[in-house]
Design a protein around this motif. Sequence first.
Motif, PDB file in Angstrom:
ATOM      1  N   GLY A   1       1.165   3.120  -9.504  1.00 32.48           N
ATOM      2  CA  GLY A   1       2.425   3.944  -8.543  1.00 32.48           C
ATOM      3  C   GLY A   1       3.056   5.079  -8.933  1.00 32.48           C
ATOM      4  N   ALA A   2       2.372   5.802 -10.173  1.00 29.26           N
ATOM      5  CA  ALA A   2       2.965   6.872 -10.753  1.00 29.26           C
ATOM      6  C   ALA A   2       3.640   7.618 -10.035  1.00 29.26           C
ATOM      7  N   THR A   3       2.918   8.173  -8.679  1.00 30.54           N
ATOM      8  CA  THR A   3       3.262   9.385  -7.917  1.00 30.54           C
ATOM      9  C   THR A   3       4.346   9.232  -6.821  1.00 30.54           C
ATOM     10  N   GLY A   4       4.872   7.768  -6.878  1.00 31.38           N
ATOM     11  CA  GLY A   4       5.847   7.519  -5.734  1.00 31.38           C
ATOM     12  C   GLY A   4       7.395   7.600  -6.327  1.00 31.38           C
ATOM     13  N   SER A   5       8.265   7.164  -5.694  1.00 26.81           N
ATOM     14  CA  SER A   5       9.698   7.417  -5.867  1.00 26.81           C
ATOM     15  C   SER A   5       9.894   6.882  -7.185  1.00 26.81           C
ATOM     16  N   ILE A   6       9.615   5.444  -7.542  1.00 18.14           N
ATOM     17  CA  ILE A   6       9.839   4.727  -8.537  1.00 18.14           C
ATOM     18  C   ILE A   6       9.207   5.239  -9.812  1.00 18.14           C
ATOM     19  N   GLY A   7       7.986   5.589  -9.635  1.00 17.38           N
ATOM     20  CA  GLY A   7       7.028   6.222 -10.496  1.00 17.38           C
ATOM     21  C   GLY A   7       7.744   7.474 -10.952  1.00 17.38           C
TER      22      GLY A   7
ATOM     23  N   LEU B   1      -2.124   5.590 -15.710  1.00 19.83           N
ATOM     24  CA  LEU B   1      -1.207   5.838 -14.352  1.00 19.83           C
ATOM     25  C   LEU B   1      -2.125   5.675 -13.121  1.00 19.83           C
ATOM     26  N   THR B   2      -1.775   5.331 -11.853  1.00 17.06           N
ATOM     27  CA  THR B   2      -2.378   5.255 -10.814  1.00 17.06           C
ATOM     28  C   THR B   2      -1.614   5.850  -9.587  1.00 17.06           C
ATOM     29  N   ALA B   3      -2.466   5.983  -8.353  1.00 16.97           N
ATOM     30  CA  ALA B   3      -1.765   6.522  -7.162  1.00 16.97           C
ATOM     31  C   ALA B   3      -2.828   6.105  -6.212  1.00 16.97           C
ATOM     32  N   ASN B   4      -2.435   6.263  -5.194  1.00 13.34           N
ATOM     33  CA  ASN B   4      -3.236   5.956  -3.768  1.00 13.34           C
ATOM     34  C   ASN B   4      -4.193   7.273  -3.437  1.00 13.34           C
ATOM     35  N   SER B   5      -3.710   8.307  -3.248  1.00 15.68           N
ATOM     36  CA  SER B   5      -4.507   9.353  -2.718  1.00 15.68           C
ATOM     37  C   SER B   5      -4.032  10.861  -3.283  1.00 15.68           C
ATOM     38  N   ASN B   6      -2.783  11.030  -4.168  1.00 15.40           N
ATOM     39  CA  ASN B   6      -2.248  12.107  -4.340  1.00 15.40           C
ATOM     40  C   ASN B   6      -2.894  12.500  -5.660  1.00 15.40           C
TER      41      ASN B   6
ATOM     42  N   ILE C   1      -7.363   6.235  -8.855  1.00 11.42           N
ATOM     43  CA  ILE C   1      -6.924   6.620  -7.660  1.00 11.42           C
ATOM     44  C   ILE C   1      -7.438   5.537  -6.571  1.00 11.42           C
ATOM     45  N   ALA C   2      -6.585   5.101  -5.955  1.00 12.06           N
ATOM     46  CA  ALA C   2      -7.090   3.875  -4.993  1.00 12.06           C
ATOM     47  C   ALA C   2      -7.957   4.406  -4.094  1.00 12.06           C
ATOM     48  N   ASP C   3      -7.949   5.559  -3.421  1.00 15.58           N
ATOM     49  CA  ASP C   3      -8.905   6.271  -2.412  1.00 15.58           C
ATOM     50  C   ASP C   3     -10.033   6.596  -2.964  1.00 15.58           C
TER      51      ASP C   3
ATOM     52  N   ALA D   1       5.349  -1.800 -12.135  1.00 14.01           N
ATOM     53  CA  ALA D   1       4.470  -2.213 -10.988  1.00 14.01           C
ATOM     54  C   ALA D   1       5.339  -1.566  -9.941  1.00 14.01           C
ATOM     55  N   ALA D   2       4.728  -0.357  -9.575  1.00 13.15           N
ATOM     56  CA  ALA D   2       5.413   0.032  -8.390  1.00 13.15           C
ATOM     57  C   ALA D   2       4.524   1.031  -7.424  1.00 13.15           C
ATOM     58  N   VAL D   3       3.696   0.101  -7.069  1.00  5.32           N
ATOM     59  CA  VAL D   3       2.618   0.492  -5.951  1.00  5.32           C
ATOM     60  C   VAL D   3       3.190  -0.135  -4.766  1.00  5.32           C
TER      61      VAL D   3
ATOM     62  N   ASN E   1       7.611  -3.668  -7.418  1.00  7.22           N
ATOM     63  CA  ASN E   1       6.892  -4.044  -5.912  1.00  7.22           C
ATOM     64  C   ASN E   1       7.399  -5.425  -5.594  1.00  7.22           C
ATOM     65  N   LYS E   2       8.079  -5.355  -4.399  1.00  2.00           N
ATOM     66  CA  LYS E   2       8.788  -6.749  -4.299  1.00  2.00           C
ATOM     67  C   LYS E   2       7.733  -7.672  -3.414  1.00  2.00           C
ATOM     68  N   GLU E   3       6.734  -6.939  -2.933  1.00  5.89           N
ATOM     69  CA  GLU E   3       5.545  -7.801  -2.258  1.00  5.89           C
ATOM     70  C   GLU E   3       4.849  -8.729  -3.263  1.00  5.89           C
TER      71      GLU E   3
ATOM     72  N   TRP F   1      20.932   6.011  -1.357  1.00  6.17           N
ATOM     73  CA  TRP F   1      19.873   5.766  -2.352  1.00  6.17           C
ATOM     74  C   TRP F   1      18.707   6.880  -1.826  1.00  6.17           C
ATOM     75  N   SER F   2      18.008   7.649  -3.015  1.00  5.00           N
ATOM     76  CA  SER F   2      16.860   8.412  -2.452  1.00  5.00           C
ATOM     77  C   SER F   2      15.588   7.669  -2.973  1.00  5.00           C
ATOM     78  N   MET F   3      14.818   7.106  -2.036  1.00  2.00           N
ATOM     79  CA  MET F   3      13.579   5.963  -2.066  1.00  2.00           C
ATOM     80  C   MET F   3      12.593   6.616  -1.173  1.00  2.00           C
ATOM     81  N   GLY F   4      11.310   5.814  -1.230  1.00  2.00           N
ATOM     82  CA  GLY F   4      10.122   5.991  -0.428  1.00  2.00           C
ATOM     83  C   GLY F   4      10.633   5.858   1.014  1.00  2.00           C
TER      84      GLY F   4
ATOM     85  N   ASP G   1      21.579   4.973  -8.673  1.00  5.75           N
ATOM     86  CA  ASP G   1      20.302   5.756  -9.467  1.00  5.75           C
ATOM     87  C   ASP G   1      19.407   4.847  -9.909  1.00  5.75           C
ATOM     88  N   MET G   2      18.132   4.798  -9.312  1.00  3.53           N
ATOM     89  CA  MET G   2      17.244   3.671  -9.948  1.00  3.53           C
ATOM     90  C   MET G   2      16.853   4.108 -11.226  1.00  3.53           C
ATOM     91  N   ARG G   3      17.141   5.135 -12.116  1.00  5.30           N
ATOM     92  CA  ARG G   3      16.672   5.270 -13.295  1.00  5.30           C
ATOM     93  C   ARG G   3      17.560   4.169 -14.254  1.00  5.30           C
TER      94      ARG G   3
HETATM   95  P1  NDP Z   1       6.629   5.188  -2.834  1.00  4.12           P
HETATM   96  O1  NDP Z   1       5.981   5.243  -1.435  1.00  4.12           O
HETATM   97  O2  NDP Z   1       7.222   6.494  -3.000  1.00  4.12           O
HETATM   98  O3  NDP Z   1       5.280   5.244  -3.970  1.00  4.12           O
HETATM   99  C1  NDP Z   1       4.321   4.323  -3.865  1.00  4.12           C
HETATM  100  C2  NDP Z   1       3.385   4.598  -4.831  1.00  4.12           C
HETATM  101  O4  NDP Z   1       2.379   3.641  -4.665  1.00  4.12           O
HETATM  102  C3  NDP Z   1       2.486   6.001  -4.985  1.00  4.12           C
HETATM  103  O5  NDP Z   1       2.206   6.339  -6.422  1.00  4.12           O
HETATM  104  C4  NDP Z   1       1.438   5.811  -4.019  1.00  4.12           C
HETATM  105  O6  NDP Z   1       0.709   6.687  -4.413  1.00  4.12           O
HETATM  106  C5  NDP Z   1       0.998   4.319  -4.503  1.00  4.12           C
HETATM  107  N1  NDP Z   1       0.172   3.536  -3.464  1.00  4.12           N
HETATM  108  C6  NDP Z   1       0.462   3.422  -1.923  1.00  4.12           C
HETATM  109  N2  NDP Z   1      -0.577   2.677  -1.421  1.00  4.12           N
HETATM  110  C7  NDP Z   1      -1.147   2.454  -2.425  1.00  4.12           C
HETATM  111  C8  NDP Z   1      -2.494   1.602  -2.435  1.00  4.12           C
HETATM  112  N3  NDP Z   1      -3.017   1.061  -1.254  1.00  4.12           N
HETATM  113  N4  NDP Z   1      -3.148   1.423  -3.647  1.00  4.12           N
HETATM  114  C9  NDP Z   1      -2.804   1.825  -4.808  1.00  4.12           C
HETATM  115  N5  NDP Z   1      -1.556   2.575  -4.797  1.00  4.12           N
HETATM  116  C10 NDP Z   1      -0.751   2.935  -3.769  1.00  4.12           C
HETATM  117  O7  NDP Z   1       7.101   3.821  -3.016  1.00  4.12           O
HETATM  118  P2  NDP Z   1       8.618   3.480  -3.890  1.00  4.12           P
HETATM  119  O8  NDP Z   1       8.222   4.128  -5.381  1.00  4.12           O
HETATM  120  O9  NDP Z   1       9.697   3.788  -2.955  1.00  4.12           O
HETATM  121  O10 NDP Z   1       8.415   2.062  -3.921  1.00  4.12           O
HETATM  122  C11 NDP Z   1       7.483   1.263  -4.694  1.00  4.12           C
HETATM  123  C12 NDP Z   1       7.553  -0.266  -4.585  1.00  4.12           C
HETATM  124  O11 NDP Z   1       9.022  -0.316  -5.473  1.00  4.12           O
HETATM  125  C13 NDP Z   1       7.842  -0.704  -3.228  1.00  4.12           C
HETATM  126  O12 NDP Z   1       7.350  -2.254  -3.492  1.00  4.12           O
HETATM  127  C14 NDP Z   1       9.295  -0.814  -2.948  1.00  4.12           C
HETATM  128  O13 NDP Z   1       9.471  -1.941  -2.106  1.00  4.12           O
HETATM  129  C15 NDP Z   1       9.925  -1.085  -4.454  1.00  4.12           C
HETATM  130  N6  NDP Z   1      11.164  -0.656  -4.672  1.00  4.12           N
HETATM  131  C16 NDP Z   1      11.610   0.695  -4.584  1.00  4.12           C
HETATM  132  C17 NDP Z   1      12.780   1.337  -4.835  1.00  4.12           C
HETATM  133  C18 NDP Z   1      13.078   2.757  -4.655  1.00  4.12           C
HETATM  134  O14 NDP Z   1      14.067   3.107  -4.971  1.00  4.12           O
HETATM  135  N7  NDP Z   1      12.137   3.317  -4.174  1.00  4.12           N
HETATM  136  C19 NDP Z   1      13.802   0.462  -5.201  1.00  4.12           C
HETATM  137  C20 NDP Z   1      13.526  -1.102  -5.307  1.00  4.12           C
HETATM  138  C21 NDP Z   1      12.245  -1.479  -5.023  1.00  4.12           C
HETATM  139  P3  NDP Z   1       0.447   8.198  -3.458  1.00  4.12           P
HETATM  140  O15 NDP Z   1       1.463   8.928  -4.022  1.00  4.12           O
HETATM  141  O16 NDP Z   1      -0.904   8.693  -3.616  1.00  4.12           O
HETATM  142  O17 NDP Z   1       0.414   7.684  -2.157  1.00  4.12           O
END
Ligand code: NDP
Length: 422
Positions: free
Chosen positions: A38-44, A63-68, A86-88, A126-128, A151-153, A229-232, A292-294
Motif C-alpha cells: 500500500g505504498a501509494t496511500g496515505s500511510i504508504g 512496493l505495492t499499489a492497487n491501480s496507481n 499492482i493489484a489491478d 501492512a498499509a493496504v 491495516n486494521k482489517e 488528521w490527514s488520512m485516506g 502526525d502518523m509519521r
Molecule cells: P489509502 O486509501 O490512502 O491507501 C491505500 C493503499 O492500498 C494504496 O496504496 C492503494 O493503492 C492500496 N490498495 C487499495 N485497495 C487495494 C487492493 N484491493 N489491493 C491491493 N492494494 C490496494 O489508505 P490509508 O493509507 O489511509 O490506510 C491504509 C490502512 O491503514 C487502512 O486499513 C487504514 O484503516 C489504516 N490506517 C490509516 C491511517 C491513516 O492515517 N491514513 C491511520 C491508521 C490506520 P492505490 O493508490 O493504487 O489505490
Amino acid sequence: MVCIAPEAVLWFGEDMSPVPLRNNKAAASAVRSVTVLGATGSIGDSTMDLLRASPDRYRVEALTANSNVQALAKLAKEFSARFVAIADASRLADLKAALAGTSTECGAGESAVIEAGARPADWVMAAVSGAAGLKPALAAVDRGAHVALANKECLVCAGDFFMQRAAKAGACILPADSEHNALFQALASGNRDELVRVIITASGGPFRTWKPADIEQATLEQALKHPNWSMGQKITIDSASMMNKGLEVIEASYLFALAPDEIDVLVHPQSIIHGMVEFSDRSVMAQLGSPDMRTPIAHCLGWPDRIKGPAAKLDLAKIGQLTFEAPDFERFPGLRLAFDSLRTGKGATTVYNAANEVAVAAFIAGKIRFGAIARLVEATLDDWIRGGNQGPMTSADDAINVDHVARNKAAALLPQIALKAS
Ligand code: NDP
C-alpha cells in the motif's frame, strides 16, 4: 496469548515464549530491508517519507499499489525497489512500460501483492486499505517478519487467527495505528496482571458537536473534513461516523488480548494523547505527540530503538488545554455496535467491518445518507446473528468467506436501508 512485558510485547519465540527483541537478528542488522504494502496511500506516503530521510539505513525490497501505476513506478525508481506489484491486473502492461530500463521486477493481480509480502524483507508495512490487505500481511507474518500493522482489517476480520499465526511464525506485530502504538508504548510500564484497562482516545471527528438530525444528513464533503488528521478517504469517513474508533476497539482487543470491558474510549478533541493504560496502583501511563502518523510509523520503523521523527515538536504551552468528553453511543451508534460485535465474537467483527465497507462505498456513491451507514451495519449484524452461522475462524479463507457473505447481505439490505428514514 499475548504477553505484555517490557521489551517483549507481541514478540514470541518458537516455543511461544516472549523473547526480547533486542536479541533479534533482524533488529540488529545494519541495513534493514523494507517492503511497503500500500505504498501509494496515505500511510504508504508517510512511510516512504521516513525511508527517504535515511537512505543508508533502509533498502526497499517490494512496493505495492492497487491501480496507481504512475505513483508506484515513481517510487520504485526513486528507491530502486527490487519488486513491485499492482493489484489491478489490467495495469500490468502500463506498469512494465513505466519501469522500462530499470531492473525492478514487477507482477500484477492479488497473487503478486501476496508475493510482495512473502519476499524476504526484515520489516513490512501492512498499509493496504480494507480486507484486501489480509493475505499479503499474512504472507509477511508467516515468514516471521517484523510487520508494522496499519491495516486494521487484518485484526478486525481475523484477529484470533492472525495473532496465532504471528505467534507460530515468531513474527513481531508492531502497531502502526497511532492509538495502538500509544498503548504499545504505555503497556511496557507494567505486566499483564497489573493492567486494569486501556483507554483509546478519539478526536470525535467533524460531527462531534452536531445534532443527530444534522449528522443524518451530512454530506461527503463534510465527512471528509477531519479536524486533526490527514488520512485516506475511507478512514476519514469512518472517523466521522466513529466506526473507525469501533474498528480500533476491536483491533486493540485482538492485538493485546483484552476483554471488551478492559477497553474504554475517551473523546479528546485535540488528538494529543493517543492512548493510555491504567495499572492496578491507579497509575495511568499516556503517550502524547502532535497528530502526525509519521510518529507511530517512525516508532515501528526504529523499534526496538528510536529514530529521528519529522513531526512538529509538541508545544503544550501553545496548545494550552487538553479536554476530554465521554463518547456518545446514541449519536454515534457505530461505536456501540463495535462493542456488541466484539462481545458476540465468532465472526461478528468481520461482519461489522464488511458491512461498514459496503455502507461507506454506498455513501460515497451517493446511494445512502451518512446516518444510514450505522443502520446498514446494524441490520447486517442482526441478520447474520439470526442466521446462526457463527463459528470459529481458523483460516484466512474462513474470514474471507464471512466477509463475502456479509458484503452480499449488506448489499442486499442496502435498498431498504436507503429508503428508511432515521
Ligand atoms: P489509502 O486509501 O490512502 O491507501 C491505500 C493503499 O492500498 C494504496 O496504496 C492503494 O493503492 C492500496 N490498495 C487499495 N485497495 C487495494 C487492493 N484491493 N489491493 C491491493 N492494494 C490496494 O489508505 P490509508 O493509507 O489511509 O490506510 C491504509 C490502512 O491503514 C487502512 O486499513 C487504514 O484503516 C489504516 N490506517 C490509516 C491511517 C491513516 O492515517 N491514513 C491511520 C491508521 C490506520 P492505490 O493508490 O493504487 O489505490
